[in-house]
Write a protein that holds these residues in place. Structure first.
Motif: not given
Lengths: 315, 287
Positions: B10, B13-14, B17, B129, B141, B145, B207, B210-211
């Motif tokens: 995680n 992947l974050l 970004l 997923s 994600r 990425f 972004y 994913v958010s």
């Protein structure tokens, strides 16, 4: 000329001090906010205007001052004055402990390091039980706006007199030397680290006192509002708008910008912040050395003053 | 153990970004010496461009990225040409103030235009997923990425091996000499800023998938981009990838072992430490 100027300042002070007797509640409340912002701008002026270090971390001092009063009054049931002293002690400790390493950085890096410190403080305070974590603290209420008003005015006078003293002292000349040429000042025997740290701490004292008064006035503090970074930017803009590195510039800048933004937010609520941003952008382009410099030079050159500023700074 | 692996994934992947978000900031800072406090606001704007392309024109958020990039490039070009070029030679402090003013203006214009509600760019495959044994890779994600890393590497190749990239680097090194060789700095500055903003906008589009987004996300993203550029150094896009991955993993680990509320303490604490110990970045050249 000089006596006239002093007479004008004293007259303005008398009118300001008399506001609680003739002003409405709304005016007094606006006054408290505007005066505290002016204190912040003046406090920032010491490190940013005179020393030339663009601190984006002065909101930390403000927050520590708020929490000093908050913790002393809400958690330990101590009087307000002790809280203010506690806040100042926290701010000075912070200025010395973190000032020494961070003040070694120059330019952008200093600005960003102080910006990051402010973020770290929000996150840390949100986890401290004594500070009420992210819920905040509720202080005992005191409904006495005229008292808070006079306290804020008194603090502003004290801050401004300190800056006035700075411009005439060896210490103040040392700070200006650091701003103009740090290596040169070092060679001339100025202990730059000591001077910078003292300026940072002095700036912190005033910002923390402003935070302490504000905390007791609004009777509630939480990490987000106490360490608000936009407050830090506000004080910079007010100081720069009025004229950084001058005695009265930050005060004039803070009071005039507060008045404009208050007027606008009562007329067109949602546009006040937008306006604030536009003023900042326009001021930086058209009068990068502040209101004080503009008033001085505008008489000679008129509207060409603006064009000249653009010409000297554009690519 | 599985939990740790999942957290590391995680974080990675974050981090990809994050790297993409910081890339435009590092480019503009490194080349133009403009510290853009409005960077996060441009990321936010890019997210809304992608959101509107998706909601009203039904363009897939990943396929629509080139359009977002083009729109943001145009905005960035105009901002530099019409505004920031006016203050390039002013003291560095004035550039901080003007870009902050810009941040305020963009944030409140966005609030007027898009309302303050939280929104997400939600394509049909958003919840999908890929499951690999014990670990789960959320598809959106993973795609974000992949795009982020591809663009970051692409940026590196562009700066090193194309004429325009060379011109940009030449300007960064010596403005006067670049002018003598026929580089038009006003245009080149605007192109460079445009590229930086296009990257920011693209990162915003990713972004948004994913958010959640709202007009106020900018300030925090600016701060994060600073942390990454400073950890990674300004002169090398690969450093920015390392900085982004480092920060993403650090935040995820802090959230797991110390508590989610300490994630910001960790990232900004590291930023302050790096600044104090090595102000040109962990991978940057020594000053």
């Amino acid at each position: 000329m000089k006596t006239l100027r002093i007479a004008l300042v004293v007259a303005a002070l008398v009118v300001l001090a008399a506001v609680p007797w003739f002003g409405s509640d709304v005016l007094i409340q606006f006054g408290i906010n505007a005066l505290l912002l002016a204190v912040l701008a003046q406090g920032w002026n010491i490190i940013g205007g005179y020393t030339g270090y663009a601190s984006f971390g002065n909101s930390v001092f403000y927050g520590l001052g708020s929490y000093g009063v908050g913790i002393a009054m809400a958690q330990w049931h101590l009087p307000f004055g002790v809280g203010l002293a506690f806040g100042v002690a926290l701010a000075v400790t912070f200025a010395v402990l973190l000032g020494i390493p961070v003040l070694r950085l120059r330019g952008h890096y200093f600005a960003i390091a102080t910006l990051a410190l402010a973020q770290v403080m929000i996150a840390i305070v949100s986890n401290v039980t004594l500070a009420g974590q992210n819920i905040g603290l509720v202080l005992p209420p005191l409904n006495n706006d005229p008292l808070f008003y006079e306290l804020s005015l008194g603090l502003l006078v004290l801050a401004t007199l300190t800056v006035f003293w700075l411009t005439r002292s060896r210490f103040g000349f040392g700070l200006i030397a650091v701003r103009e040429n740090e290596e040169g000042a070092e060679v001339m025997g100025v202990n730059t680290t000591l001077y910078k740290t003292m300026a940072f701490a002095l700036s912190g004292v005033f910002c923390s006192l402003a935070g302490g008064i504000h905390a007791y006035w609004v009777t509630f503090i939480d990490p987000e509002s106490a360490f608000d970074i936009s407050l830090n930017v506000k004080m910079i803009i007010m100081a720069v708008f009025g004229g950084p590195g001058t005695i009265l510039g930050p005060v004039v800048g803070a009071l005039s910008l507060s008045a404009i933004s208050e007027f606008l937010s009562s007329e067109i609520t949602s546009l006040a912040s937008l306006f604030f941003g536009i003023v900042v952008v326009a001021a930086v382009v058209l009068m990068p050395r502040g209101l004080a410099d503009m008033l001085r030079r505008f008489r000679k050159t008129g509207w060409r003053y603006f064009a000249e500023n653009i010409r000297t700074h554009r690519l | 153990m599985d939990l740790l692996v999942q957290v590391l994934i995680n974080g990675t992947l974050l981090g990809g970004l994050y790297a993409m978000m910081a890339l435009g900031l590092a480019l503009v800072w490194g080349v133009l010496n403009i510290v853009n406090l409005a960077h996060g606001a441009f990321i936010m704007l890019g997210a809304y461009v992608s959101l509107y392309l998706f909601t009203y024109l039904h363009i897939d958020p990943f396929l629509g990225l080139p359009i977002t990039a083009a729109v943001m490039f145009a905005i960035g070009y105009c901002v530099q040409r019409g505004l920031l070029n006016l203050i390039v030679r002013a003291p560095m402090f004035n550039t901080l103030l003007i870009t902050f003013g810009l941040e305020v203006v963009l944030t409140y214009l966005a609030q007027l235009a898009f309302s303050a509600d939280f929104r997400t760019i939600n394509p049909s495959y958003a919840g999908d997923s890929i499951v690999l044994g014990p670990v789960v890779l959320p598809l959106a994600r993973l795609l974000a990425f992949g795009v982020a890393i591809a663009l970051t590497v692409g940026m590196w190749v562009f700066l090193l091996h194309t004429t325009l990239g060379r011109a940009i680097r030449a300007t960064a090194q010596n403005l006067v000499a670049a002018r003598l060789y026929g580089v038009e700095p006003r245009h080149l500055y605007a192109v460079t800023f445009g590229i930086g903003i296009a990257l920011a906008g693209t990162a915003g589009g990713l972004y948004g998938t994913v958010s959640q987004i709202n007009p106020y996300i900018g300030a925090a993203l600016t701060a994060k981009s600073f942390a990454i550029s400073i950890i990674g150094g300004l002169d090398n896009p690969l450093g920015v990838i390392v900085g982004g991955l480092f920060l993403g993993i650090l935040e995820s680990l802090t959230a797991l072992y110390i508590g989610p509320t300490y994630a910001d303490v960790a990232s900004f604490g590291v930023l302050v430490l790096v600044l104090i110990v090595r102000p040109t970045g962990l991978l940057g050249k020594a000053a």
